[in-house]
Design a protein around this motif. Structure first.
Motif, PDB file in Angstrom:
ATOM      1  N   ASN A   1       0.822  -1.206   0.000  1.00 26.18           N
ATOM      2  CA  ASN A   1       0.000   0.000   0.000  1.00 26.18           C
ATOM      3  C   ASN A   1       0.861   1.264   0.000  1.00 26.18           C
ATOM      4  O   ASN A   1       0.528   2.254  -0.655  1.00 26.18           O
ATOM      5  N   ILE A   2       1.988   1.223   0.720  1.00 28.45           N
ATOM      6  CA  ILE A   2       2.856   2.399   0.775  1.00 28.45           C
ATOM      7  C   ILE A   2       3.290   2.780  -0.634  1.00 28.45           C
ATOM      8  O   ILE A   2       3.231   3.937  -1.039  1.00 28.45           O
TER       9      ILE A   2
ATOM     10  N   ARG B   1       4.601  15.069   5.690  1.00 28.16           N
ATOM     11  CA  ARG B   1       4.990  15.693   4.417  1.00 28.16           C
ATOM     12  C   ARG B   1       5.309  14.637   3.373  1.00 28.16           C
ATOM     13  O   ARG B   1       4.958  14.776   2.201  1.00 28.16           O
ATOM     14  N   LEU B   2       5.967  13.572   3.855  1.00 29.16           N
ATOM     15  CA  LEU B   2       6.328  12.474   2.949  1.00 29.16           C
ATOM     16  C   LEU B   2       5.074  11.895   2.283  1.00 29.16           C
ATOM     17  O   LEU B   2       5.029  11.698   1.067  1.00 29.16           O
ATOM     18  N   GLY B   3       4.042  11.672   3.122  1.00 33.64           N
ATOM     19  CA  GLY B   3       2.800  11.124   2.590  1.00 33.64           C
ATOM     20  C   GLY B   3       2.164  12.043   1.573  1.00 33.64           C
ATOM     21  O   GLY B   3       1.656  11.612   0.537  1.00 33.64           O
ATOM     22  N   LEU B   4       2.228  13.329   1.878  1.00 30.58           N
ATOM     23  CA  LEU B   4       1.655  14.321   0.971  1.00 30.58           C
ATOM     24  C   LEU B   4       2.376  14.292  -0.378  1.00 30.58           C
ATOM     25  O   LEU B   4       1.748  14.298  -1.451  1.00 30.58           O
ATOM     26  N   ALA B   5       3.719  14.223  -0.285  1.00 27.94           N
ATOM     27  CA  ALA B   5       4.508  14.172  -1.520  1.00 27.94           C
ATOM     28  C   ALA B   5       4.169  12.916  -2.310  1.00 27.94           C
ATOM     29  O   ALA B   5       4.033  12.953  -3.542  1.00 27.94           O
ATOM     30  N   MET B   6       3.997  11.785  -1.588  1.00 24.66           N
ATOM     31  CA  MET B   6       3.689  10.530  -2.269  1.00 24.66           C
ATOM     32  C   MET B   6       2.356  10.615  -2.996  1.00 24.66           C
ATOM     33  O   MET B   6       2.230  10.198  -4.162  1.00 24.66           O
ATOM     34  N   LYS B   7       1.354  11.173  -2.313  1.00 21.83           N
ATOM     35  CA  LYS B   7       0.036  11.288  -2.952  1.00 21.83           C
ATOM     36  C   LYS B   7       0.100  12.208  -4.171  1.00 21.83           C
ATOM     37  O   LYS B   7      -0.560  11.983  -5.180  1.00 21.83           O
TER      38      LYS B   7
ATOM     39  N   MET C   1      11.962   2.021  -0.517  1.00 21.83           N
ATOM     40  CA  MET C   1      12.744   1.450   0.578  1.00 21.83           C
ATOM     41  C   MET C   1      11.840   1.163   1.781  1.00 21.83           C
ATOM     42  O   MET C   1      11.935   0.100   2.397  1.00 21.83           O
ATOM     43  N   LEU C   2      10.947   2.083   2.090  1.00 24.16           N
ATOM     44  CA  LEU C   2      10.000   1.846   3.180  1.00 24.16           C
ATOM     45  C   LEU C   2       9.162   0.601   2.894  1.00 24.16           C
ATOM     46  O   LEU C   2       9.005  -0.281   3.744  1.00 24.16           O
ATOM     47  N   SER C   3       8.643   0.566   1.663  1.00 20.23           N
ATOM     48  CA  SER C   3       7.748  -0.522   1.273  1.00 20.23           C
ATOM     49  C   SER C   3       8.446  -1.873   1.385  1.00 20.23           C
ATOM     50  O   SER C   3       7.900  -2.824   1.948  1.00 20.23           O
TER      51      SER C   3
END
Lengths: 291, 301
Positions: B50-51, B174-180, B205-207
């Motif tokens: 999902n990430i 912020r990371l999530g926002l950038a990803m979306k 890398m997180l995923s």
């Protein structure tokens, strides 16, 4: 010794003809409407089962059964397109590819599991009386079926190329693949063109299905065939019919050479490594031009 | 309004984790424990997908390779005599390293090429392992003696809770926002100053880190299996189905998806073999066509 090498290369070419045929339908659909139909392998496998049952129940010769299977698969393609893919054409290109990838991925799972449930996971093969016949030639052995596969690949490619370049409808397909908006403005019904192209793409799955059925096959083959089709279109690009055929032969030969040097267990890996390398270094394919 | 919704989400998450944790106290038996473990495993694995796929919009079909290498490394280090937490962390770092080696080059590819490129990587890993390690991986007797599925389940539950917490944090950062942003429009994201390639690498890398964790738990829970089993392609495909059915790019969605998946799999595995995959395929197509936000999107309508 040399004969043995040439023998392996010949088998590579025969496999390559099959790979070219496997890639052709996927390449047409991807090239014309940017739909990545990963269910293509499952459709090929279903054609193999169709061929198998036609042979076993009605004793129809496998090569002759193409006359029945190909039109039926065209209809099947039209139905699949109407139900699943028609609504995607309004999306922008990247979105179109992604959504078609997801939907056809679901279709791949459904079809391969459906076949397992209906007809079990047993290995099957169509065995006409000429299955074991070979032509002896300077100590080389060329199976009849292999010759049939190569002939089939070449004839189908020529017919498809003639259709795309000479007929009015084929020109329409090529126009829609270059720029569907401009094509629509020039009076081409893009909706119908997409429908027919998808139908032809699925009909083209019928032919490799027949060749596959002549050696042993089972439901898990659908993933392998999809994977081969993807490798072929990455190797060849989607620009031309003969390019795809050449990509198929290239993959078959590369596998054969790999078997010579590394061994048969890693045959599948060779194609995949080539595939990843090409994706990274030459995404436009062997024949394509850098855009 | 947003704060209230956040508290509600946290409450739902905490209650469901505690609830799952309490079940083994009331219903005994290895069967229930096994199902609950699978629920945790699929939650971690599908959140790891999902990430990358839900938040960042990159369809990764190579998750099996990362899951498998996590399982392989964890098992190896654990059996070599190190404590399990060390082995688990080492396993997830091994899949992180694999991600750097093969994932980062593939990220240069355009979206659909990334999907089929990673599928190619997963197939290479599967075939290589099938040929290189054809045997069965047994737990040695010394580790078998203190085998206790309850402890193993609770370890999985803790890891699952941590994973969900991590995804929750990503969702609000912020990371999530950038990803979306990258998911919605890569070019626009890059035009507004988001370093698309850098964020994609971080996301991958997180995923893969979480995929490696899931693999490690697989190696921890199962006593013996063929070496190739954690590399099988279903570990790539299942998370895709689970995430899309639950709701891609949400914290709660994959939990719902994993729950449905485990229950359906259990019901149909006994009676009809592979019908669960068939049903999931049909539901998956319907959801992609008509409910792009997944089951969780029904409520928001």
């Amino acid at each position: 010794m040399v004969t043995a090498y040439i023998q392996i290369l010949i088998y590579g070419l025969i496999n390559g003809a099959l790979y070219g045929l496997v890639g052709l339908g996927l390449a047409l659909v991807f090239g014309v409407m940017s739909y990545l139909n990963v269910a293509h392998g499952a459709l090929i496998m279903i054609a193999s089962y169709a061929c198998f049952w036609l042979f076993h129940l009605l004793k129809v010769d496998p090569f002759l059964s193409s006359l029945l299977i190909v039109p039926c698969f065209f209809l099947l393609g039209v139905i699949i397109y109407k139900i699943l893919f028609d609504s995607l054409k309004r999306f922008p290109e990247g979105q179109k590819t992604k959504n078609s990838l997801l939907i056809s991925f679901g279709l791949l799972l459904i079809l391969s599991n459906l076949v397992t449930i209906l007809w079990t996971a047993d290995e099957r093969a169509v065995t006409p009386h000429y299955a074991g016949f070979v032509i002896q030639f300077f100590g080389l052995r060329i199976p009849y079926i292999g010759i049939g596969a190569v002939l089939f690949a070449v004839v189908v490619s020529i017919l498809l190329d003639l259709f795309l370049s000479k007929t009015y409808f084929g020109k329409g397909i090529r126009a829609a693949s270059q720029d569907h908006e401009a094509a629509a403005m020039m009076g081409i019904n893009v909706g119908t063109t997409y429908l027919i192209s998808f139908g032809i793409g699925v009909a083209l799955a019928g032919i490799p299905g027949i060749i596959v059925s002549l050696s042993s096959f089972n439901p898990s083959l659908s993933f392998e065939l999809t994977n081969k089709a993807l490798v072929v279109i990455i190797l060849a690009g989607v620009g031309s019919v003969y390019g795809v055929l050449l990509g198929g032969f290239a993959l078959g030969l590369a596998e054969a050479i790999g078997v010579l040097f590394i061994g048969a267990t890693y045959r599948e890996v060779i194609g995949l490594v080539l595939f990843v390398l090409f994706l990274l270094l030459r995404p436009q394919g062997l024949m394509g031009k850098r855009s | 309004m947003k704060a209230r919704r956040d508290i509600k989400t946290i409450l739902i998450l905490v209650i469901s984790i505690v609830f799952v944790g309490l079940i083994p106290l009331f219903i005994k038996g290895e069967y229930v424990l096994n199902m609950l473990f699978l629920l945790c495993l699929y939650t971690i694995l599908s959140h790891s997908w999902n990430i990358m796929g839900g938040y960042c919009g990159q369809i990764n079909l190579g998750q099996a390779a990362f899951f498998g290498i996590g399982a392989l490394t964890t098992r190896y280090i654990w059996v070599a005599g190190y404590p399990f937490p060390v082995a688990l962390i080492a396993g997830s770092f091994s899949s992180l390293i694999l991600a750097c080696l093969i994932g980062i080059p593939t990220l240069r590819l355009r979206a659909h090429y990334f999907a089929i490129g990673t599928l190619g990587v997963a197939m290479i890993a599967l075939i290589t392992i099938q040929n290189a390690l054809p045997g069965v991986d047994f737990l040695p007797a010394s580790l078998m003696s203190d085998y206790n599925p309850t402890i193993r389940f609770y370890t999985a539950l803790i890891v699952a809770a941590l994973t969900i917490f991590a995804v929750y944090c990503i969702n609000n950062s912020r990371l999530g926002l950038a990803m979306k942003c990258i998911r919605d429009d890569e070019e626009a994201a890059s035009a507004t100053g988001i370093n698309v390639v850098r964020y994609k690498i971080i996301t991958l890398m997180l995923s893969t880190f979480f995929a490696g964790l899931a693999g490690g738990l697989f190696a921890y829970y199962y006593v013996s299996y063929y070496y190739y089993v954690p590399f099988e392609l279903m570990w790539s495909f299942d998370p895709v189905l689970i995430v899309f059915i639950g709701g891609a790019g949400t914290v709660v969605g994959p939990l719902i998806g994993a729950l449905c998946y485990v229950i359906l799999k259990e019901i149909f595995a006994i009676s009809m073999g592979q019908v669960n995959v068939l049903i999931f395929g049909v539901v998956f197509i319907l959801i992609v066509l008509f409910l792009p936000k997944g089951l969780i999107g029904i409520k928001k309508r």
